[in-house]
Scaffold this active site. Structure first.
Site, mmCIF file in Angstrom:
data_model
loop_
_atom_site.group_PDB
_atom_site.id
_atom_site.type_symbol
_atom_site.label_atom_id
_atom_site.label_comp_id
_atom_site.label_asym_id
_atom_site.label_seq_id
_atom_site.Cartn_x
_atom_site.Cartn_y
_atom_site.Cartn_z
ATOM 1 N N THR A 1 0.809 -1.323 -0.074
ATOM 2 C CA THR A 1 -0.124 0.031 -0.082
ATOM 3 C C THR A 1 0.794 1.217 -0.135
ATOM 4 O O THR A 1 0.264 2.317 -0.286
ATOM 5 C CB THR A 1 -0.946 0.301 1.344
ATOM 6 O OG1 THR A 1 -0.230 0.177 2.405
ATOM 7 C CG2 THR A 1 -1.700 -1.104 1.321
ATOM 8 N N LYS B 1 -6.725 0.018 5.997
ATOM 9 C CA LYS B 1 -5.447 0.741 6.145
ATOM 10 C C LYS B 1 -5.257 1.866 5.076
ATOM 11 O O LYS B 1 -4.742 2.844 5.775
ATOM 12 C CB LYS B 1 -4.344 -0.458 5.997
ATOM 13 C CG LYS B 1 -2.764 0.127 6.056
ATOM 14 C CD LYS B 1 -1.899 -1.005 5.984
ATOM 15 C CE LYS B 1 -0.426 -0.270 6.039
ATOM 16 N NZ LYS B 1 0.446 -1.336 5.753
ATOM 17 N N CYS C 1 -10.825 4.967 -45.495
ATOM 18 C CA CYS C 1 -10.123 6.088 -45.592
ATOM 19 C C CYS C 1 -8.924 5.473 -46.551
ATOM 20 O O CYS C 1 -9.169 5.389 -48.052
ATOM 21 C CB CYS C 1 -9.714 6.799 -44.458
ATOM 22 S SG CYS C 1 -8.730 8.190 -44.748
ATOM 23 N N GLN D 1 -8.790 4.163 -50.845
ATOM 24 C CA GLN D 1 -7.735 4.600 -51.945
ATOM 25 C C GLN D 1 -7.053 3.298 -52.376
ATOM 26 O O GLN D 1 -6.858 3.122 -53.584
ATOM 27 C CB GLN D 1 -6.894 5.537 -51.465
ATOM 28 C CG GLN D 1 -7.697 6.916 -51.049
ATOM 29 C CD GLN D 1 -6.920 7.970 -50.129
ATOM 30 O OE1 GLN D 1 -5.687 7.683 -50.159
ATOM 31 N NE2 GLN D 1 -7.598 8.940 -49.642
ATOM 32 N N ARG E 1 -6.448 14.041 -46.793
ATOM 33 C CA ARG E 1 -6.266 15.116 -47.884
ATOM 34 C C ARG E 1 -6.578 14.694 -49.272
ATOM 35 O O ARG E 1 -6.100 15.675 -50.057
ATOM 36 C CB ARG E 1 -4.746 15.544 -47.465
ATOM 37 C CG ARG E 1 -4.410 16.080 -46.258
ATOM 38 C CD ARG E 1 -2.969 16.737 -46.059
ATOM 39 N NE ARG E 1 -2.409 16.769 -44.837
ATOM 40 C CZ ARG E 1 -2.737 18.008 -44.032
ATOM 41 N NH1 ARG E 1 -3.289 18.880 -44.529
ATOM 42 N NH2 ARG E 1 -2.364 18.065 -42.899
ATOM 43 N N HIS F 1 -14.195 7.477 -41.742
ATOM 44 C CA HIS F 1 -13.953 6.810 -40.593
ATOM 45 C C HIS F 1 -14.977 6.375 -39.903
ATOM 46 O O HIS F 1 -15.278 6.786 -38.655
ATOM 47 C CB HIS F 1 -12.955 7.373 -39.626
ATOM 48 C CG HIS F 1 -11.474 7.500 -40.457
ATOM 49 N ND1 HIS F 1 -10.669 6.618 -40.292
ATOM 50 C CD2 HIS F 1 -10.848 8.626 -41.201
ATOM 51 C CE1 HIS F 1 -9.514 6.816 -40.970
ATOM 52 N NE2 HIS F 1 -9.735 8.054 -41.468
ATOM 53 N N GLU G 1 -15.684 4.035 -37.897
ATOM 54 C CA GLU G 1 -15.438 3.325 -36.756
ATOM 55 C C GLU G 1 -15.739 4.392 -35.577
ATOM 56 O O GLU G 1 -15.889 3.937 -34.432
ATOM 57 C CB GLU G 1 -13.949 2.893 -36.679
ATOM 58 C CG GLU G 1 -12.936 3.732 -36.573
ATOM 59 C CD GLU G 1 -12.247 4.201 -38.062
ATOM 60 O OE1 GLU G 1 -11.380 4.745 -38.353
ATOM 61 O OE2 GLU G 1 -13.300 4.023 -39.096
#
Length: 579
Positions: free
Chosen positions: A203, A238, A396, A400, A480, A527, A529
């Site tokens: 601890t 404690k 993404c 491509q 981009r 994206h 996700e």
């Protein structure tokens, strides 16, 4: 559903989560899990992360150092913990949910240059701390519907004792002074190490960590004891005595089977009940309906599916955190466990390498990324999967790579991206017009990509439209480069279909092969996700996992693409748990 207990109206409460002894104790998951519990008690909760690094945001940071960049709806590039917040709270957050030292100093220096401090000597206290406080207090503002949060949970990054975190901790101390102690709660996470030779839990590190916190004026209200096993009651007593914390606020949090079990661990220790009592919050009993359904799907899957993630940054799984969580959520939708196969993209450059890495998987995911390294391997993995009917989802950069592979398959042998080969004779992926200065080094790189939520229109009879059950969708972006429209017709000769575009038809947002040509080979410039939730799986990931399960169930053919195969999309319906 039980009604909220009636209490006098109170101001928004502030709960700060700090950490000591070592980093990576799970402050973000602890705060997210507590936020989930308070939300399940009927409270409005929002969250914020204070990061002590000098970068303005993580957008230009190395993924191997920082992990993924989580993009919010409004286009902010934020810490990956913000993704945990959104997934556990099941709500969208904004860029204000992530504050960095770089942002604070940039703002203060800009104000000094404008003369806003009226000649004052600009110092850490009060100017830096005041700027931090303004960001913390701003989280309590009403949302677009006029609803003010009941609780703001603020995670202070770093470890108590680090010099970088001191201004944030001082600002948090001042917030407690200004909003009132009855409206503020400090939750400190600490390590309780197990010493194998002596068979003891120690601890002392926690005592020293709390002493360091108290030395800067902060007395924790509760302690999260991180350990690989339960902390006995004697040791909790404690720690309560030595750290001057109520015994009800000493919380044992042993390692859980999954991150989705953490709310149950905290609830078993009655942390949420302790917080609502201390802050005098209105509450009801926890509604476990949705979360219990999730845990059943997590721990009692009906089947297993193996997905290969072909990436460049696989040595640090946090670089793809939202992707892996979205895949798992897609599995939850089908009561399936998703086993991840981490594949270095370089290994798939040759067909023999792709065969060795992907021969026994049920689906391939091509995630986002930057730079030329590993690109030919991603393209090789797509080629291998396309020829064998193996389900593919590209995100993404993944879209491509799908486009480049399709272009090469119809004789555009020099097809490439302007990012990887600026001199390519066939830039089927080109630089977006408003990104050319940044790519040329004539403008800032940070915060200048096409960021945040953008709409897309889907073709009605497409796989993606059936997955979404809609033809108008909105997804978050970070890129981009775009598909070069001059090559669309030639690429379409491969059978690749541009099934979703921006509303003006200019920017390609989704591509796919017809189900007759391939059961599920889909790419998106977005994206998705980032919008997936464990209790509300993203439809594109649910469709992908459905296709992978179909592939697993069907007879695998080594070369020929099956004439007919269910793509799993028709399985998508709103489960009762999604609410």
């Amino acid at each position: 559903m039980p009604a909220l207990r009636k209490h006098p109206q109170t101001a928004t409460k502030h709960l700060f989560v700090t950490g000591g002894v070592v980093s990576s104790l799970g402050k973000g998951l602890t705060g997210s899990s507590l936020g989930q519990l308070l939300t399940a008690r009927g409270l409005q909760v929002t969250m914020q992360k204070l990061d002590p690094y000098l970068n303005v945001d993580p957008g230009t940071m190395n993924p191997f150092q920082h992990g993924e960049v989580f993009v919010t709806e409004d286009g902010a590039e934020t810490d990956l913990d913000v993704g945990h917040y959104e997934r556990f709270l099941d709500r969208n957050l904004s860029g204000s949910a992530n504050v960095t030292t770089g942002q604070i100093y940039s703002s203060v220096i800009a104000k000094e240059r404008r003369g806003e401090y009226l000649g004052d000597t600009v110092q850490v206290i009060p100017h830096i701390t005041d700027e931090i406080k303004s960001r913390i207090v701003a989280m309590a503002a009403p949302d677009e519907h006029g609803n003010r949060p009941d609780v703001v949970i603020t995670e202070v990054g770093g470890t108590v004792g680090d010099i970088e975190s001191l201004p944030f901790l001082e600002a948090a101390r001042q917030v407690r002074h200004e909003v009132g102690r009855e409206n503020c709660f400090f939750l400190h996470c600490s390590l309780v190490p197990y010493m194998a030779p002596s068979g003891e839990l120690k601890t002392k590190p926690t005592q020293h960590s709390v002493a360091a916190l108290r030395s800067i004026g902060i007395q924790p209200d509760a302690l999260i004891l991180r350990c690989d096993r339960d902390v006995p009651e004697a040791l909790k007593n404690k720690i309560a005595l030595m750290c001057d914390v109520d015994i009800d606020g000493v919380i044992s949090t042993p390692d859980a089977p999954s991150i989705y079990d953490i709310p149950k661990v905290l609830h078993r220790e009655e942390l949420d009940a302790y917080v609502v009592r201390r802050l005098n919050l209105p509450f009801r009993d926890v509604d476990w309906t949705q979360w219990n359904d999730l845990l059943k799907r997590v721990h009692e899957p009906h089947e297993t599916v193996r997905i290969a993630l072909v990436g460049k940054y696989i040595d640090l799984s946090d670089a793809y955190l939202s992707v892996t969580e979205a895949l798992r959520a897609g599995g939850f939708f089908h009561h399936a466990k998703v086993e991840m196969r981490w594949v270095a993209s370089d290994d798939c450059e040759l067909d023999s390498g792709a065969a060795a890495a992907l021969a026994d998987v049920d689906g391939v995911l091509i995630p986002g990324g930057f730079g030329i390294r590993g690109i030919e391997g991603k393209i090789g993995a797509i080629s291998y999967a396309r020829k064998r009917g193996l389900p593919v989802l590209g995100l993404c950069l993944g879209l491509q790579c799908i486009v480049i592979e399709a272009a090469r398959s119809v004789g555009i042998t020099g097809a490439n991206s302007a990012e990887f080969d600026p001199a390519t004779p066939d830039p089927v992926i080109s630089t977006m017009a408003d990104q050319r200065d940044a790519v040329a080094g004539e403008a800032d790189l940070g915060g200048t990509m096409r960021l945040g939520a953008y709409p897309a229109v889907l073709e009605e009879d497409s796989i993606v439209a059936r997955a979404y059950q809609a033809t108008e969708v909105s997804e978050r972006h970070r890129h981009r480069y775009e598909v070069n429209n001059a090559y669309r017709d030639r690429i379409a000769e491969s059978g690749l279909r541009f099934s979703g575009t921006s509303p003006d038809g200019h920017l390609v947002e989704f591509v796919e092969y017809d189900a007759e040509q391939h059961p599920f080979l889909v790419g998106t410039q977005a994206h998705p996700e980032l919008k997936s939730r464990p209790t509300r799986p993203h439809p594109l990931f649910a469709a992908f996992i459905g296709a992978a399960l179909d592939y697993k169930a069907a007879e695998r053919l080594p070369v020929e693409i099956p004439e007919q195969r269910s793509n799993g999309v028709e399985l998508l319906q709103e489960p009762a748990s999604r609410g």
